[in-house]
Design a protein around this motif. Structure first.
Motif, mmCIF file in Angstrom:
data_model
loop_
_atom_site.group_PDB
_atom_site.id
_atom_site.type_symbol
_atom_site.label_atom_id
_atom_site.label_comp_id
_atom_site.label_asym_id
_atom_site.label_seq_id
_atom_site.Cartn_x
_atom_site.Cartn_y
_atom_site.Cartn_z
ATOM 1 N N PHE A 16 43.566 43.149 46.411
ATOM 2 C CA PHE A 16 42.567 43.673 47.347
ATOM 3 C C PHE A 16 41.160 43.591 46.770
ATOM 4 N N MET A 17 41.003 43.768 45.436
ATOM 5 C CA MET A 17 39.673 43.666 44.836
ATOM 6 C C MET A 17 39.127 42.260 44.950
ATOM 7 N N GLN A 18 40.018 41.276 44.821
ATOM 8 C CA GLN A 18 39.571 39.885 44.974
ATOM 9 C C GLN A 18 39.130 39.626 46.415
ATOM 10 N N LEU A 19 39.871 40.235 47.358
ATOM 11 C CA LEU A 19 39.506 40.066 48.768
ATOM 12 C C LEU A 19 38.160 40.740 49.065
ATOM 13 N N LEU A 20 37.966 41.971 48.577
ATOM 14 C CA LEU A 20 36.702 42.679 48.773
ATOM 15 C C LEU A 20 35.544 41.938 48.112
ATOM 16 N N ASN A 21 35.803 41.411 46.919
ATOM 17 C CA ASN A 21 34.761 40.689 46.193
ATOM 18 C C ASN A 21 34.301 39.461 46.973
ATOM 19 N N TYR A 22 35.242 38.847 47.706
ATOM 20 C CA TYR A 22 34.913 37.647 48.482
ATOM 21 C C TYR A 22 33.988 37.976 49.647
ATOM 22 N N ALA A 38 32.067 40.908 49.908
ATOM 23 C CA ALA A 38 31.019 41.873 49.562
ATOM 24 C C ALA A 38 29.670 41.188 49.387
ATOM 25 N N GLY A 39 28.612 42.021 49.524
ATOM 26 C CA GLY A 39 27.271 41.532 49.252
ATOM 27 C C GLY A 39 27.027 41.532 47.754
ATOM 28 N N ASP A 40 25.758 41.278 47.415
ATOM 29 C CA ASP A 40 25.445 41.166 45.986
ATOM 30 C C ASP A 40 25.698 42.460 45.245
ATOM 31 N N THR A 41 25.228 43.562 45.814
ATOM 32 C CA THR A 41 25.406 44.844 45.130
ATOM 33 C C THR A 41 26.881 45.189 45.022
ATOM 34 N N GLU A 42 27.607 45.062 46.158
ATOM 35 C CA GLU A 42 29.030 45.383 46.130
ATOM 36 C C GLU A 42 29.803 44.445 45.192
ATOM 37 N N ARG A 43 29.337 43.149 45.165
ATOM 38 C CA ARG A 43 30.038 42.189 44.305
ATOM 39 C C ARG A 43 29.897 42.578 42.835
ATOM 40 N N ARG A 44 28.713 43.151 42.487
ATOM 41 C CA ARG A 44 28.532 43.582 41.088
ATOM 42 C C ARG A 44 29.484 44.716 40.763
ATOM 43 N N TYR A 45 29.604 45.639 41.713
ATOM 44 C CA TYR A 45 30.565 46.742 41.490
ATOM 45 C C TYR A 45 32.007 46.225 41.418
ATOM 46 N N CYS A 46 32.329 45.267 42.248
ATOM 47 C CA CYS A 46 33.695 44.690 42.214
ATOM 48 C C CYS A 46 33.973 44.007 40.869
ATOM 49 N N GLY A 47 32.928 43.353 40.317
ATOM 50 C CA GLY A 47 33.120 42.707 39.011
ATOM 51 C C GLY A 47 33.458 43.717 37.926
ATOM 52 N N ILE A 48 32.712 44.863 38.003
ATOM 53 C CA ILE A 48 32.998 45.915 37.005
ATOM 54 C C ILE A 48 34.425 46.424 37.161
#
Length: 582
Positions: A390-396, A398-408
């Motif tokens: 699910f994190m990979q799906l959200l990361n796909y 997400a915007g820039d800010t959300e993508r940074r949080y997903c990376g963490i």
């Protein structure tokens, strides 16, 4: 001398009648002409009954002229009882012969008793004529040497045919010394005609007539049984010392009244010193005990002197500063008044056993942790798989800010995954400092360690250790592998049986084989052994064999497993041997 003139002589009668021997005179036809009073006493016939009778009626001898001057034969009394006699023949004038007949029953009885005594005591007598070199032996001497009795034996023949070749020079030198006046006293071996070797002890003394050296008289005793007993005793003592050394087991004896402490050789080795180093007293011994254990040791000794059981463990300090742990068992002995006389017991160095026990405990803890790790890994990995997806799906999306949080968050999820992986290798070994070790000695330690478990499972060990094989290893880790493998073998033999441990040397490699008589395992199962958490035992985790394989691999070796269902399993541990120094 004519018998008629002799018979008319009062002097003849007085002399003959005073003799204790029978005196009989016969004519040429061996008919009795004279029969003295002693003859009546010995044979029971009066002279009236015997005059004119053939002498063969009372003695078993005919043709007296054909015999030597003195013969031994048998005689018969009035009651037809047979008894031995010594007959001396003396020719007289007119073809007459005087027979002096001596009853030698007492002498024969004494000779028989002497002969039986020699047989029972295995003691023979001998005489060596110095001038002729002849040896005159008793019958027991011939029996000891396995020879048929004869009149005499030459010294040369005795040395060549009877004495063991390795002892000939010793016996010859002893004979020469005896001829010079030294007491003949020597132990040597005799070889019988059938090849049997007997040990004998010979003693003799020089017989001198005036200034002439006549002979050496002596006796010989068969000491084969005694010598064998000494050899058996020495062998038993050597075996006991060896067993004590291998088991690191010594014994001690304290004379309470004299305050004198004795230690066996192995006890001295364990302690690293001799009783003389500290005076051999109880107080001196206490000074060697670890300070933290000294009071407990003293109290245990006091209780033993009161009749209680002595069985405890304590630490001692060796001269090099190292401490070792001993297990002591003992018993006190008391006099009739109940006062303690001696305290006797054994001591065993259990330092290595304690280390091995600790290693077993660690191994068991490791198995428990591995089992927990298996449970954690199963549950956590399932959840991680879902979360990571699910994190990979959200990361796909997400915007820039959300993508940074997903990376963490993904980084942290990977860290959790690594932690799970680490849980799976909790038992992963690490090779520490290695040193050359004789693996046969290590195997003996493992067998001693697991001896109690064999009793519980009706299993016995058989070792075929024919070498002193040296490998470069970390001994505790290799011992852990052996413990795991042997324990698996014990647990596989539900109906009992024999576990064989053997060592082989193949080229540059050493092999340790553990062969059990268990239920066996199929080839498909063998192919999966060593996989994490794969096991054939109820409640097992599979970590034990996995850890063992990792240890052996770290030592540049491998573990081979072969098995036949219903027959048993053979586990072969292969390690490179320590190269010989050039």
């Amino acid at each position: 001398m004519n018998i008629q003139s002799a018979l008319s002589s009062d002097t003849f009668f007085s002399i003959v009648d005073s003799l204790s021997d029978a005196v009989v005179v016969v004519d040429s036809g061996e008919h009795i002409l004279y029969w003295n009073q002693s003859a009546e006493t010995i044979f029971g016939y009066s002279d009236t009954e015997m005059l004119g009778q053939p002498v063969s009626r009372v003695i078993s001898v005919t043709k007296l002229g054909g015999h030597k001057a003195q013969i031994e034969t048998v005689a018969y009394d009035r009651d037809k009882r047979k008894f031995p006699v010594l007959v001396s023949l003396m020719p007289l004038d007119g073809a007459q012969t005087a027979l002096v007949i001596r009853d030698i029953r007492d002498r024969k009885t004494s000779e028989y008793r002497l002969e039986r005594s020699q047989q029972l005591g295995q003691v023979g007598t001998w005489e060596r004529d110095i001038r002729s070199g002849r040896l005159y032996w008793s019958e027991e001497m011939f029996r000891i040497c396995g020879l048929e009795p004869r009149e005499y034996l030459l010294v040369r023949e005795f040395l060549d045919k009877c004495v063991h070749p390795g002892d000939v020079e010793k016996v010859r030198q002893s004979m020469n010394n005896a001829d010079s006046g030294t007491v003949y006293d020597v132990q040597y071996r005799v070889v019988r005609p059938d090849g049997e070797v007997r040990w004998v002890h010979a003693r003799g003394e020089l017989e001198v007539e005036g200034d002439t050296l006549r002979s050496v008289l002596g006796c010989i005793k068969d000491i084969t049984a005694y010598t064998q007993s000494l050899e058996d005793l020495k062998r038993s003592k050597d075996n006991l010392k060896l067993a004590q050394r291998l088991a690191k087991l010594g014994h001690w004896d304290w004379d309470v009244a004299k305050n004198d402490l004795f230690w066996s050789d192995e006890t001295c080795t364990i302690m690293g010193r001799h009783p003389s180093d500290f005076g051999g007293t109880y107080e001196g011994f206490l000074s060697l005990v670890h300070p933290d254990d000294r009071a407990a040791v003293h109290q245990s000794i006091l209780r033993a002197l009161q009749g209680l059981e002595l069985d405890f463990e304590y630490r001692i300090l060796r001269p090099d500063g190292e401490s070792c742990t001993l297990h002591v068992v003992g018993q006190a002995y008391f006099d009739s008044a109940g006062e303690p006389l001696r305290l006797f017991g054994t001591c065993q160095d259990i330092t290595e056993k304690q280390k091995t026990d600790e290693m077993l405990i660690r191994s068991e803890k490791l198995a428990v942790l591995g089992q927990l790790a298996a449970g954690f890994a199963h549950e956590i990995r399932n959840a991680l798989t879902v979360v990571q997806g699910f994190m990979q799906l959200l990361n796909y999306k997400a915007g820039d800010t959300e993508r940074r949080y997903c990376g963490i968050m993904m980084t942290e999820l990977y860290r959790i995954s690594n932690i799970v992986d680490e849980l799976l290798v909790l038992a992963k070994p690490q090779v520490y400092v290695t040193k050359p070790i004789v693996i046969e000695g290590l195997i003996h330690e493992v067998l001693a360690l697991l001896g109690a478990q064999t009793l519980l499972h009706n299993v016995e060990f058989r070792s075929e250790l024919h070498y002193e094989t040296v490998v470069n290893c970390e001994p505790n880790q290799l011992k852990q592998v052996l413990v795991n493998v042997v324990k698996n073998a014990i647990e596989a033999m539900t109906n009992g049986g024999t576990i064989t441990l053997r060592t082989e040397q193949t080229g540059e490699f050493a092999e340790i084989q553990v062969v059990d008589q268990g239920v066996g395992i199929s080839q498909d199962t063998i192919n999966r052994l060593g996989e994490p958490f794969y096991t054939t035992k109820d409640g097992g985790t599979g970590l034990g064999l996995m850890v063992s394989q990792k240890i052996i691999q770290a030592h540049r070796g491998r573990i081979d497993i072969s098995s036949e269902v219903g027959v048993g399993t053979t586990v072969t541990i292969i390690l490179p041997m320590q190269p010989n120094p050039v």
